[in-house]
Design a protein around this motif. Structure first.
Motif, PDB file in Angstrom:
ATOM      1  N   MET A  41      -5.862  13.054  -3.758  1.00 33.83           N
ATOM      2  CA  MET A  41      -5.317  12.047  -4.667  1.00 33.83           C
ATOM      3  C   MET A  41      -6.441  11.337  -5.397  1.00 33.83           C
ATOM      4  N   THR A  42      -6.102  10.708  -6.499  1.00 30.75           N
ATOM      5  CA  THR A  42      -7.058   9.803  -7.127  1.00 30.75           C
ATOM      6  C   THR A  42      -6.928   8.445  -6.461  1.00 30.75           C
ATOM      7  N   LYS A  43      -7.976   7.651  -6.563  1.00 32.09           N
ATOM      8  CA  LYS A  43      -7.922   6.311  -5.989  1.00 32.09           C
ATOM      9  C   LYS A  43      -6.830   5.489  -6.663  1.00 32.09           C
ATOM     10  N   GLY A  44      -6.653   5.691  -7.958  1.00 30.18           N
ATOM     11  CA  GLY A  44      -5.615   4.965  -8.679  1.00 30.18           C
ATOM     12  C   GLY A  44      -4.225   5.291  -8.175  1.00 30.18           C
ATOM     13  N   ALA A  45      -3.974   6.578  -7.879  1.00 34.41           N
ATOM     14  CA  ALA A  45      -2.668   6.980  -7.353  1.00 34.41           C
ATOM     15  C   ALA A  45      -2.434   6.369  -5.978  1.00 34.41           C
ATOM     16  N   LEU A  46      -3.486   6.295  -5.182  1.00 36.22           N
ATOM     17  CA  LEU A  46      -3.352   5.695  -3.853  1.00 36.22           C
ATOM     18  C   LEU A  46      -2.996   4.218  -3.964  1.00 36.22           C
ATOM     19  N   TYR A  47      -3.579   3.533  -4.971  1.00 37.93           N
ATOM     20  CA  TYR A  47      -3.279   2.119  -5.187  1.00 37.93           C
ATOM     21  C   TYR A  47      -1.794   1.890  -5.456  1.00 37.93           C
ATOM     22  N   GLY A  48      -1.113   2.917  -5.957  1.00 43.03           N
ATOM     23  CA  GLY A  48       0.313   2.773  -6.198  1.00 43.03           C
ATOM     24  C   GLY A  48       1.118   2.604  -4.923  1.00 43.03           C
ATOM     25  N   HIS A  49       0.534   3.000  -3.794  1.00 45.95           N
ATOM     26  CA  HIS A  49       1.209   2.870  -2.499  1.00 45.95           C
ATOM     27  C   HIS A  49       0.609   1.749  -1.648  1.00 45.95           C
ATOM     28  N   PHE A  50      -0.703   1.593  -1.709  1.00 41.25           N
ATOM     29  CA  PHE A  50      -1.384   0.552  -0.936  1.00 41.25           C
ATOM     30  C   PHE A  50      -2.450  -0.096  -1.823  1.00 41.25           C
ATOM     31  N   PRO A  51      -2.342  -1.384  -2.095  1.00 44.10           N
ATOM     32  CA  PRO A  51      -3.257  -2.034  -3.032  1.00 44.10           C
ATOM     33  C   PRO A  51      -4.662  -2.272  -2.482  1.00 44.10           C
ATOM     34  N   SER A  52      -4.848  -2.089  -1.173  1.00 45.52           N
ATOM     35  CA  SER A  52      -6.169  -2.350  -0.585  1.00 45.52           C
ATOM     36  C   SER A  52      -6.302  -1.624   0.747  1.00 45.52           C
ATOM     37  N   LYS A  53      -7.526  -1.509   1.202  1.00 47.41           N
ATOM     38  CA  LYS A  53      -7.778  -0.916   2.522  1.00 47.41           C
ATOM     39  C   LYS A  53      -7.130  -1.776   3.609  1.00 47.41           C
ATOM     40  N   ARG A  54      -7.157  -3.078   3.422  1.00 52.45           N
ATOM     41  CA  ARG A  54      -6.569  -3.989   4.405  1.00 52.45           C
ATOM     42  C   ARG A  54      -5.063  -3.754   4.541  1.00 52.45           C
ATOM     43  N   SER A  55      -4.373  -3.568   3.411  1.00 51.89           N
ATOM     44  CA  SER A  55      -2.930  -3.338   3.475  1.00 51.89           C
ATOM     45  C   SER A  55      -2.615  -2.015   4.159  1.00 51.89           C
ATOM     46  N   LEU A  56      -3.466  -1.038   3.978  1.00 46.71           N
ATOM     47  CA  LEU A  56      -3.296   0.260   4.626  1.00 46.71           C
ATOM     48  C   LEU A  56      -3.467   0.127   6.140  1.00 46.71           C
ATOM     49  N   ALA A  57      -4.497  -0.605   6.549  1.00 43.87           N
ATOM     50  CA  ALA A  57      -4.725  -0.825   7.979  1.00 43.87           C
ATOM     51  C   ALA A  57      -3.582  -1.615   8.606  1.00 43.87           C
ATOM     52  N   ARG A  58      -3.106  -2.630   7.887  1.00 49.16           N
ATOM     53  CA  ARG A  58      -2.002  -3.441   8.416  1.00 49.16           C
ATOM     54  C   ARG A  58      -0.730  -2.615   8.591  1.00 49.16           C
ATOM     55  N   ALA A  59      -0.497  -1.688   7.674  1.00 47.42           N
ATOM     56  CA  ALA A  59       0.699  -0.841   7.789  1.00 47.42           C
ATOM     57  C   ALA A  59       0.645  -0.006   9.063  1.00 47.42           C
ATOM     58  N   LEU A  60      -0.530   0.523   9.397  1.00 45.08           N
ATOM     59  CA  LEU A  60      -0.682   1.316  10.619  1.00 45.08           C
ATOM     60  C   LEU A  60      -0.498   0.451  11.864  1.00 45.08           C
TER      61      LEU A  60
END
Length: 212
Positions: A41-60
């Motif tokens: 994926m591109t980083k921009g496409a990933l931002y469409g699901h998680f706006p930050s590394k912190r939000s990704l970690a919190r989801a897990l």
């Protein structure tokens, strides 16, 4: 509906890819670029699901709390032996830890960065409280020895964290060798370890030393 399903599947792919990186590298060494590149994926496409590394970690981490709650519900059935529930929940969680990279990543994140999730979502505090309650029930209903319940809960969590470290080393080593994951070594070590630990706990408190 098809668009929503594609978005859901992509989100799941992102979470799994992030977990694979977090589980080995930890939070500080992980970047969104690394996660995006892992699944093309591109980083921009990933931002469409998680706006930050912190939000990704919190989801897990949030997902791991639901896993823990579901696991307890699976073992803590009506008329179940309280001591059996305690052992089943702990061993079941440890087994799941070795087979589920998202759970391993979440627990590592929760241990190393407790600030990632607000207090109500603190999975480690939730686990400690649940285990303490289960120990008290086992003492009351199943003749479990009179150890200090919070202390037993902390001991169980310490061993779980130790097995997490073993799984991370096995995963890191195998991934470096052939790009695959294999935590079988840690799983084989885990079963006899839990048997030994619960046998020792069931033996009862050590007698106080006699005064001279």
């Amino acid at each position: 509906m098809a668009k929503q399903e594609r978005a859901r599947r992509t989100r799941e792919k992102v979470l799994t890819a992030a977990a694979q990186v977090f589980a080995v590298q930890g939070y500080d060494s992980t970047t969104l670029n690394t996660v995006a590149e892992r699944i093309g994926m591109t980083k921009g496409a990933l931002y469409g699901h998680f706006p930050s590394k912190r939000s990704l970690a919190r989801a897990l981490i949030d997902e791991s709390r639901h896993t823990w709650t579901s696991l307890r519900a699976a073992y803590d059935t009506p008329d179940a032996d309280a001591a059996g529930v305690l052992e089943g929940v702990v061993v079941g969680f440890a087994d799941r830890l070795h087979s589920d990279v998202r759970l391993r990543a979440a627990l590592r994140l929760a241990v190393e960065h407790p600030d990632l999730a607000p207090a109500p979502s603190d999975v480690l505090a939730d686990m400690h409280g649940t285990l303490t309650d289960l120990v008290r029930r086992a003492q009351r209903d199943s003749g479990f020895p009179d150890h200090c319940p919070p202390l037993v809960a902390e001991l169980l969590l310490i061993v779980i964290r130790g097995l997490l470290t073993t799984a991370e080393r096995a995963e890191d080593s195998t991934t470096e060798d052939n790009g695959t994951e294999d935590s079988g070594t840690a799983t084989r070590c885990g079963e006899p370890l839990w048997r030994l630990l619960f046998t020792a706990l069931s033996a009862g408190p050590a007698p106080s030393p006699a005064l001279p």
